[in-house]
Scaffold this active site. Structure first.
Site, PDB file in Angstrom:
ATOM      1  N   ASN A   2     -78.262 -39.559  67.660  1.00  0.00           N
ATOM      2  CA  ASN A   2     -76.572 -39.436  68.141  1.00  0.00           C
ATOM      3  C   ASN A   2     -75.857 -38.722  67.200  1.00  0.00           C
ATOM      4  O   ASN A   2     -74.854 -37.779  67.615  1.00  0.00           O
ATOM      5  CB  ASN A   2     -76.166 -40.835  68.684  1.00  0.00           C
ATOM      6  CG  ASN A   2     -76.252 -41.783  67.559  1.00  0.00           C
ATOM      7  OD1 ASN A   2     -76.834 -41.972  66.749  1.00  0.00           O
ATOM      8  ND2 ASN A   2     -75.219 -42.612  67.581  1.00  0.00           N
TER       9      ASN A   2
ATOM     10  N   GLU B   2     -78.457 -50.521  60.817  1.00  0.00           N
ATOM     11  CA  GLU B   2     -77.183 -50.512  61.454  1.00  0.00           C
ATOM     12  C   GLU B   2     -77.553 -50.543  63.055  1.00  0.00           C
ATOM     13  O   GLU B   2     -78.409 -49.425  63.302  1.00  0.00           O
ATOM     14  CB  GLU B   2     -76.307 -49.184  61.131  1.00  0.00           C
ATOM     15  CG  GLU B   2     -74.893 -49.405  62.086  1.00  0.00           C
ATOM     16  CD  GLU B   2     -74.177 -48.105  61.979  1.00  0.00           C
ATOM     17  OE1 GLU B   2     -73.905 -47.731  63.136  1.00  0.00           O
ATOM     18  OE2 GLU B   2     -73.535 -47.588  61.011  1.00  0.00           O
TER      19      GLU B   2
END
Length: 523
Positions: free
Chosen positions: A164, A260
């Protein structure tokens, strides 16, 4: 939601056979794979694919090169980052094109990613030598014990990067590892590999030894575990489900990991907020990169006294967004990354509507613009029975929830397995900061959706609860790639009975010394 006019440049104008060949040479791989552009769904480039043996070879090369790199002074390593910083600014248009082509995001959102990396590069280029500097600590006995804390590189870092944000979350996470003296073996997502390979080439141009930065490509379930199996430390950004598997693999080998992971990020709009600014901020926070941002907002809690005014303004601004797949500035939102992401968004919206939610705007695919374009969508009447309520959508879908009691709103925001990012909007900054401390997320933005905290690269950024372990940015983002080593030198006399002392005499002398140290505030 009108489409923007089509751009005149095509993927073939940018990803030429010459560029593809140049970038593909950087991959350690013996097979063949390909990536595609979300703009059209067409093949963008053919690239090498790595086998488990290729991954082992990449680590072998990196491990041979790492000691010499670690032996250079931190200021020399930091100078590479500063040269990379300047090259990034000079060659910005090149990387903006690649990021857009590989992700489908707008040029403005691609720019946001590039600017974030530039800021991070400058921070570590300036601050890393000081953060890595040897530190003197009080010794066991004043004057007699000299104790120093050193920061040693971990060795070869295995990095698994997502699709992304293919620039900032690939080379951006590798930069602190490099400046700390490590080598890196990176597995970027194949669909966004050209961006990572372009950045590697630019880093080498800036002075990074080529062998210190290895790249492998392939299917996550095949190549990912091999990266974890060989690494001295693992950096992973992706889903919570996969993050658990990465953590288990690292733990089995007793190596560290930073993760993350997912989020279901909330925005809180208080009664005293500037409603126009909050509505405008919500559009940016919910629909940046078509909602495919780990820290984007998917839940908005609005005080009942202003919910009608906020909803009217927010829906109007969302409806007015310009959609487009063009290699130029102009559109407000671009495409989803691919068919799988499109279907995930459709499932969440269809499930919510079937169970009683209402679409205030959006809720449709837009094949007239691109194969994976989905309109920015605002829902209300969403409840806990719906997937869109608690599961991460990772797309341009946001739900509105009215509230009357602030304590209840905070409790609802915190009633999530995730804890990555949140946002508070209020006219009283002191009140906003007080509420921020009660929200269990790694970052909290006041009168901004996500950019103020993420852009503050001197401060740590990461998740609580199921949103991850460890932090990127700040000193923590660098020091996690090091092992603390204590070197202590004892002088003149040992820490034990000496000069003919009995054990009883030694005990009395030592206790007197400890009392004196407390009184003199030593150590």
């Amino acid at each position: 939601m009108s489409p923007s006019p089509s751009g005149s440049r095509t993927a073939a104008d940018i990803v030429t056979p010459g560029l593809t060949e140049l970038l593909a040479r950087q991959v350690v791989g013996s097979g063949r794979t390909a990536n595609h552009t979300p703009f059209t769904g067409e093949r963008l480039a053919e690239l090498p694919e790595s086998t488990p043996e290729d991954v082992a070879e990449a680590f072998r090369r990196a491990r041979l090169a790492q000691p010499a790199w670690a032996g250079t002074a931190p200021r020399v390593r930091a100078a590479v980052l500063l040269r990379f910083h300047d090259l990034l600014q000079e060659r910005q248009d090149e990387i903006l094109d690649l990021v857009q082509l590989e992700t489908g995001k707008t040029r403005l959102h691609a720019l946001e990613e590039v600017l974030g990396l530039i800021s991070e590069t400058r921070f570590y280029g300036r601050k890393a030598p000081g953060l890595l500097k040897d530190k003197r600590h009080p010794g066991a006995v004043p004057l007699l014990t000299r104790t120093t804390e050193l920061r040693q590189p971990r060795g070869v870092v295995g990095q698994i990067a997502p699709w992304n944000y293919p620039l900032e979350l690939s080379v951006g996470d590798a930069l602190p590892a490099f400046v700390a003296g490590n080598a890196v073996v990176m597995k970027p997502d194949t669909e966004t590999a050209l961006t990572a390979l372009w950045a590697r080439r630019l880093l080498i141009e800036a002075g990074l030894p080529a062998e210190v930065f290895q790249v492998v490509l392939g299917e996550g379930p095949v190549v990912g575990p091999e990266v974890v199996r060989h690494a001295d430390y693992v950096s992973f950004t992706g889903s919570t489900r996969t993050g658990r598997e990465v953590a288990q693999g690292a733990a089995a080998r007793l190596v560290g990991a930073s993760l993350e992971l997912g989020g279901k990020n909330a925005m809180l709009v208080l009664a005293d907020a500037d409603i126009d600014k909050a509505a405008e901020g919500a559009v940016r926070a919910a629909f940046a990169s078509a909602g495919q941002l780990c820290i984007s907002i998917e839940r908005i809690y609005v005080h009942a006294s202003v919910v009608e005014a906020f909803t009217e303004r927010f829906v109007a601004r969302t409806r007015a967004m310009r959609l487009g797949n063009v290699l130029a500035y102009g559109p407000d939102m671009g495409s989803l990354a691919g068919e799988r992401q499109l279907h995930a968004v459709e499932r969440h919206v269809d499930d919510a509507v079937a169970k009683g939610a209402r679409i205030l705007t959006g809720g449709r695919t837009r094949p007239d613009i691109g194969p994976y374009v989905y309109e920015p969508t605002v829902l209300d009447r969403v409840d806990a029975s719906m997937a869109a309520h608690s599961d991460e959508t990772f797309g341009p879908v946001v739900s509105l929830y009215p509230f009357t009691d602030e304590d209840d709103a905070i409790a609802r925001i915190n009633d999530s397995s995730f804890g990555l990012n949140s946002s508070v909007w209020t006219g009283d900054s002191s009140r906003g900061r007080a509420l921020a401390t009660r929200i269990r997320t790694g970052t909290v933005n006041i009168n901004e959706g996500y950019a103020s905290a993420y852009g503050s690269v001197a401060a740590p950024m990461g998740g609580m609860k199921d949103s991850g372990l460890g932090r990127r940015h700040g000193s923590e983002g660098l020091l996690k790639y090091t092992e603390a080593q204590t070197v202590s030198q004892q002088r003149l006399m040992p820490l034990g009975p000496a000069f003919g002392m009995t054990q009883e005499q030694y005990a009395k002398v030592t206790n007197r010394l400890l009392r004196a140290m407390k009184a003199l505030r030593l150590g």
